[in-house]
Design a protein around this motif. Structure first.
Motif, short mmCIF file in Angstrom:
data_model
loop_
_atom_site.label_atom_id
_atom_site.label_comp_id
_atom_site.label_asym_id
_atom_site.label_seq_id
_atom_site.Cartn_x
_atom_site.Cartn_y
_atom_site.Cartn_z
N ILE A 84 0.85 -1.20 0.00
CA ILE A 84 0.00 0.00 0.00
C ILE A 84 0.88 1.25 0.00
N TYR A 85 1.88 1.28 0.89
CA TYR A 85 2.74 2.46 0.97
C TYR A 85 3.62 2.61 -0.27
N ARG A 86 3.95 1.53 -0.92
CA ARG A 86 4.69 1.63 -2.18
C ARG A 86 3.80 2.27 -3.25
N LEU A 87 2.56 1.80 -3.34
CA LEU A 87 1.62 2.40 -4.31
C LEU A 87 1.40 3.88 -4.02
N ILE A 88 1.31 4.24 -2.75
CA ILE A 88 1.15 5.65 -2.38
C ILE A 88 2.36 6.46 -2.85
N SER A 89 3.56 5.92 -2.63
CA SER A 89 4.77 6.65 -3.04
C SER A 89 4.87 6.82 -4.55
N GLU A 90 4.21 5.91 -5.29
CA GLU A 90 4.19 5.99 -6.76
C GLU A 90 2.95 6.73 -7.26
N ASN A 91 2.20 7.36 -6.35
CA ASN A 91 0.96 8.08 -6.69
C ASN A 91 -0.06 7.18 -7.39
N ARG A 92 -0.11 5.92 -6.97
CA ARG A 92 -1.04 4.96 -7.57
C ARG A 92 -2.11 4.50 -6.58
N PHE A 93 -2.16 5.13 -5.41
CA PHE A 93 -3.15 4.80 -4.39
C PHE A 93 -3.44 6.09 -3.61
N PRO A 94 -4.69 6.25 -3.14
CA PRO A 94 -5.02 7.48 -2.40
C PRO A 94 -4.15 7.67 -1.16
N LYS A 95 -3.68 8.89 -0.99
CA LYS A 95 -2.84 9.22 0.16
C LYS A 95 -3.70 9.31 1.42
N PRO A 96 -3.13 8.90 2.55
CA PRO A 96 -3.87 9.05 3.82
C PRO A 96 -3.84 10.50 4.28
N ILE A 97 -4.72 10.82 5.20
CA ILE A 97 -4.71 12.15 5.81
C ILE A 97 -4.17 12.02 7.23
N LYS A 98 -3.52 13.04 7.68
CA LYS A 98 -2.90 13.04 9.01
C LYS A 98 -3.94 13.44 10.05
N LEU A 99 -4.09 12.60 11.06
CA LEU A 99 -5.03 12.87 12.13
C LEU A 99 -4.34 13.42 13.37
N GLY A 100 -3.09 13.09 13.52
CA GLY A 100 -2.33 13.52 14.69
C GLY A 100 -0.86 13.30 14.44
N ALA A 101 -0.08 13.40 15.48
CA ALA A 101 1.37 13.27 15.35
C ALA A 101 1.78 11.90 14.80
N ARG A 102 1.08 10.85 15.23
CA ARG A 102 1.44 9.51 14.78
C ARG A 102 0.23 8.72 14.29
N SER A 103 -0.72 9.42 13.70
CA SER A 103 -1.97 8.79 13.33
C SER A 103 -2.43 9.27 11.94
N VAL A 104 -2.77 8.30 11.09
CA VAL A 104 -3.31 8.62 9.77
C VAL A 104 -4.55 7.79 9.52
N ALA A 105 -5.35 8.22 8.57
CA ALA A 105 -6.53 7.48 8.14
C ALA A 105 -6.72 7.73 6.66
N PHE A 106 -7.48 6.86 6.04
CA PHE A 106 -7.78 6.97 4.62
C PHE A 106 -9.25 7.35 4.47
N ILE A 107 -9.56 8.06 3.41
CA ILE A 107 -10.95 8.43 3.12
C ILE A 107 -11.58 7.24 2.40
N GLU A 108 -12.59 6.65 3.02
CA GLU A 108 -13.15 5.40 2.51
C GLU A 108 -13.62 5.49 1.06
N ILE A 109 -14.28 6.57 0.70
CA ILE A 109 -14.80 6.69 -0.66
C ILE A 109 -13.67 6.71 -1.70
N GLU A 110 -12.52 7.28 -1.34
CA GLU A 110 -11.37 7.28 -2.25
C GLU A 110 -10.82 5.87 -2.43
N VAL A 111 -10.75 5.12 -1.34
CA VAL A 111 -10.27 3.74 -1.42
C VAL A 111 -11.24 2.89 -2.22
#
Length: 70
Positions: A28-55
């Motif tokens: 997943i993180y490889r696809l993100i780095s290649e701009n081939r998967f939706p990027k997560p959003i930052k929720l906090g210092a050590r927390s991310v989430a993905f937008i379900e509709i984008e996935v």
């Protein structure tokens, strides 16, 4: 008559993304780095989430591309 529009954006965490896609975290993180998967959003210092509709759209587009490529 009152019309109620529910336009909710659901944030999902990585375990659910892994379950939905069938991929492992590193892929997943490889696809993100290649701009081939939706990027997560930052929720906090050590927390991310993905937008379900984008996935979900990414999954749908991947299926469509696979079907038309054959």
């Amino acid at each position: 008559m009152t019309t109620v529009t529910t336009n909710t954006t659901r944030l999902i965490r990585l375990p659910e993304v892994l379950h939905k896609t069938g991929y492992k975290k590193s892929w997943i993180y490889r696809l993100i780095s290649e701009n081939r998967f939706p990027k997560p959003i930052k929720l906090g210092a050590r927390s991310v989430a993905f937008i379900e509709i984008e996935v979900d759209k990414w999954i749908s587009d991947t299926i469509s591309n696979s079907r038309t490529a054959s």
